[in-house]
Each structure stands twice: as C-alpha cells, then as structure tokens.
Design a protein around this motif. Structure first.
Motif, short mmCIF file in Angstrom:
data_model
loop_
_atom_site.label_atom_id
_atom_site.label_comp_id
_atom_site.label_asym_id
_atom_site.label_seq_id
_atom_site.Cartn_x
_atom_site.Cartn_y
_atom_site.Cartn_z
N MET A 143 22.63 -24.08 -19.15
CA MET A 143 21.57 -24.65 -18.43
C MET A 143 20.98 -25.41 -19.37
N ARG A 144 20.46 -26.77 -18.99
CA ARG A 144 19.71 -27.77 -19.86
C ARG A 144 18.25 -27.77 -19.43
N HIS A 145 17.62 -27.81 -20.56
CA HIS A 145 16.31 -27.95 -20.13
C HIS A 145 15.30 -28.77 -21.44
N ALA A 146 14.77 -29.79 -21.08
CA ALA A 146 13.95 -30.49 -22.19
C ALA A 146 12.84 -31.06 -21.40
N GLU A 147 11.66 -30.97 -22.28
CA GLU A 147 10.17 -31.53 -21.69
C GLU A 147 9.36 -31.63 -22.59
N THR A 148 8.69 -32.53 -22.56
CA THR A 148 7.50 -32.58 -23.43
C THR A 148 5.96 -32.63 -22.80
N VAL A 149 5.14 -31.73 -23.36
CA VAL A 149 3.96 -31.33 -22.52
C VAL A 149 2.82 -31.47 -23.39
N LEU A 150 1.69 -31.94 -22.87
CA LEU A 150 0.54 -32.19 -23.50
C LEU A 150 -0.13 -30.97 -23.41
N LEU A 151 -0.69 -30.27 -24.61
CA LEU A 151 -1.48 -29.15 -24.77
C LEU A 151 -3.14 -29.60 -24.92
N GLN A 152 -3.81 -28.61 -25.07
CA GLN A 152 -5.24 -29.00 -25.25
C GLN A 152 -5.34 -29.72 -26.54
N GLY A 153 -6.23 -30.48 -26.55
CA GLY A 153 -6.76 -31.57 -27.32
C GLY A 153 -5.50 -32.71 -27.63
N GLY A 154 -4.39 -32.89 -26.56
CA GLY A 154 -3.45 -33.87 -26.80
C GLY A 154 -2.57 -33.57 -27.48
N VAL A 155 -2.27 -32.48 -28.01
CA VAL A 155 -0.89 -32.09 -28.68
C VAL A 155 0.20 -31.91 -27.95
N GLU A 156 1.15 -32.49 -28.60
CA GLU A 156 2.24 -32.80 -27.74
C GLU A 156 3.55 -31.65 -28.21
N LEU A 157 3.86 -30.63 -27.19
CA LEU A 157 4.61 -29.77 -27.33
C LEU A 157 6.00 -29.84 -26.75
N LEU A 158 7.24 -29.87 -27.22
CA LEU A 158 8.38 -30.15 -26.84
C LEU A 158 9.01 -28.55 -26.41
N VAL A 159 9.42 -28.55 -25.24
CA VAL A 159 10.11 -27.30 -25.01
C VAL A 159 11.77 -27.70 -24.56
N ARG A 160 12.75 -27.17 -25.48
CA ARG A 160 14.14 -27.54 -25.15
C ARG A 160 15.09 -26.33 -25.31
N ASN A 161 16.21 -26.55 -25.12
CA ASN A 161 17.09 -25.67 -25.26
C ASN A 161 17.36 -25.26 -27.02
N ALA A 162 17.46 -23.85 -27.12
CA ALA A 162 17.79 -23.83 -28.42
C ALA A 162 19.17 -23.94 -28.63
N VAL A 163 19.63 -24.79 -29.83
CA VAL A 163 20.81 -25.00 -30.14
C VAL A 163 21.45 -24.42 -31.24
N ALA A 164 22.65 -24.39 -31.66
CA ALA A 164 23.24 -23.64 -32.79
C ALA A 164 22.53 -23.84 -34.18
N SER A 165 22.19 -25.33 -34.36
CA SER A 165 21.58 -25.64 -35.68
C SER A 165 20.05 -25.09 -35.62
N ASP A 166 19.63 -24.42 -34.72
CA ASP A 166 18.19 -23.80 -34.71
C ASP A 166 18.24 -22.54 -35.30
N ALA A 167 19.44 -21.89 -35.34
CA ALA A 167 19.55 -20.43 -35.68
C ALA A 167 18.81 -19.65 -36.77
N ARG A 168 18.70 -20.65 -38.04
CA ARG A 168 17.88 -19.85 -39.13
C ARG A 168 16.57 -20.20 -38.78
N ALA A 169 16.07 -21.21 -38.28
CA ALA A 169 14.60 -21.38 -38.00
C ALA A 169 14.15 -20.33 -36.99
N LEU A 170 15.07 -20.23 -35.68
CA LEU A 170 14.69 -19.13 -34.85
C LEU A 170 14.54 -17.76 -35.25
N ARG A 171 15.42 -17.37 -35.88
CA ARG A 171 15.55 -16.13 -36.52
C ARG A 171 14.34 -15.79 -37.60
#
Length: 181
Positions: free
Chosen positions: A1-29
């Motif tokens: 299932m695919r998901h990707a969106e950029t959302v503005l948080l308080q103070g105009g900070v951009e947050l990217l919400v996306r699928n975790a991918v294999a190359s994220d393994a170390r950072a996610l752990r």
C-alpha cells in the motif's frame, strides 16, 4: 500500500509522511530504540527489538508490497522522527475485517501534531485497504494518547488492569479502543 503526503505543522514546519522503505531500516531501528527508551507506554523495551538491519529491510520491503498493511514514517528535515503501522489482525475470514494500529514518536517532537498526522494517515490507509475496524491498545495513564484517539473517533471497548508489567511502574492498565471505518 502506497502513501505519501506533506503536511504543514504548527509554525509552518513541513512534515513528510511516507511509506517506510528498505533503505530506512537502520534509521527506523534507531528511532525505535530511542522511542522505546523514552517512554514506558510502548509494548517493548529497547533490548527486546530483535531484528537486525537486514531483517528489518526485508520486512519493510515486504510491507511496502502489501495491499493491506503499511509501515509509515514521519520525516522532519530529512530525519525519521516517528512511525506508525497498520497490520492485519489475521487472514481468517472471521477476523479479516480487523486491523491493528500502533504509533511512536521521538519525545523531542511530541506536541507538534505529528501523532495526529500519522494517525490520520494510518486511518486513511486502513480504509483504503478495506478494513471495517481499526484497533489499538493504549496505557490508561497515557492521557495525551487516549485523548488523541478519542478525538479521532476511537471508542473504548474494554480494559485490562494488568495488561503491561512495567519494570518501573509495575502493572499498567491497558485501554482497548476501536474505530469503525
């Protein structure tokens, strides 16, 4: 299932919400190690995170190909700061309509609205996957989380007074909540 969106948080900070991918393994752990050390409200302790980077990468690749499960990451300034997942309760016909939801965010980023964004993205993914019900367990003392879930429409359907046994706090009551999709 695919998901990707950029959302503005308080103070105009951009947050990217996306699928975790294999190359994220170390950072996610690494993030999981930190989040599980920072709060007593999550299911496990850092030393109970049993996968290595290679196993995590395989798991993330499999999840990315799934039609009904998803692992999402919240990315702030190029760094993963939280994650959320939707997983099937089971594949048998009697429970195929149900999914579980879990979330964790680095403590330094609490209160910015990241939890709400991850939760809304997870609910959207669960709906698109065709689930009829999304479920979670939350420690009763975690009032911020309980309040967030209630505002999203989750309803309590039971409690387990000895659901967790914390090394620091002793027994913790778990609130079982569900959202009809």
């Amino acid at each position: 299932m695919r998901h990707a969106e950029t959302v503005l948080l308080q103070g105009g900070v951009e947050l990217l919400v996306r699928n975790a991918v294999a190359s994220d393994a170390r950072a996610l752990r690494d993030v999981m190690q930190r989040t599980h050390a920072e709060t007593d409200y999550l299911l496990s302790y850092p030393d109970e995170q049993g996968t290595d980077d290679e196993q995590e990468a395989r798991s993330l690749a499999e999840m990315e190909r799934s039609d009904n499960e998803v692992e999402l990451v919240a990315v702030l300034d190029g760094r993963i700061v939280g994650s959320a997942g939707v997983t099937a309760v089971g594949s048998r016909r009697k429970v195929v309509h149900r999914a579980r939801f879990g979330i964790s965010i680095l403590k330094e980023h609490w209160g910015l609205g990241i939890g709400r964004v991850l939760m809304e993205a997870s609910i959207d993914c669960a709906r698109r996957a065709g689930y009829a019900q999304l479920e979670l367990e939350v420690v009763a003392d975690n009032q911020r989380a309980v309040s967030l879930y209630r505002r999203a429409g989750f309803e309590e359907y039971g409690r387990n007074p000895r659901g967790y046994r914390s090394a620091a706090a002793g027994y913790q009551e778990l609130v079982h909540m569900r959202l009809e999709l």
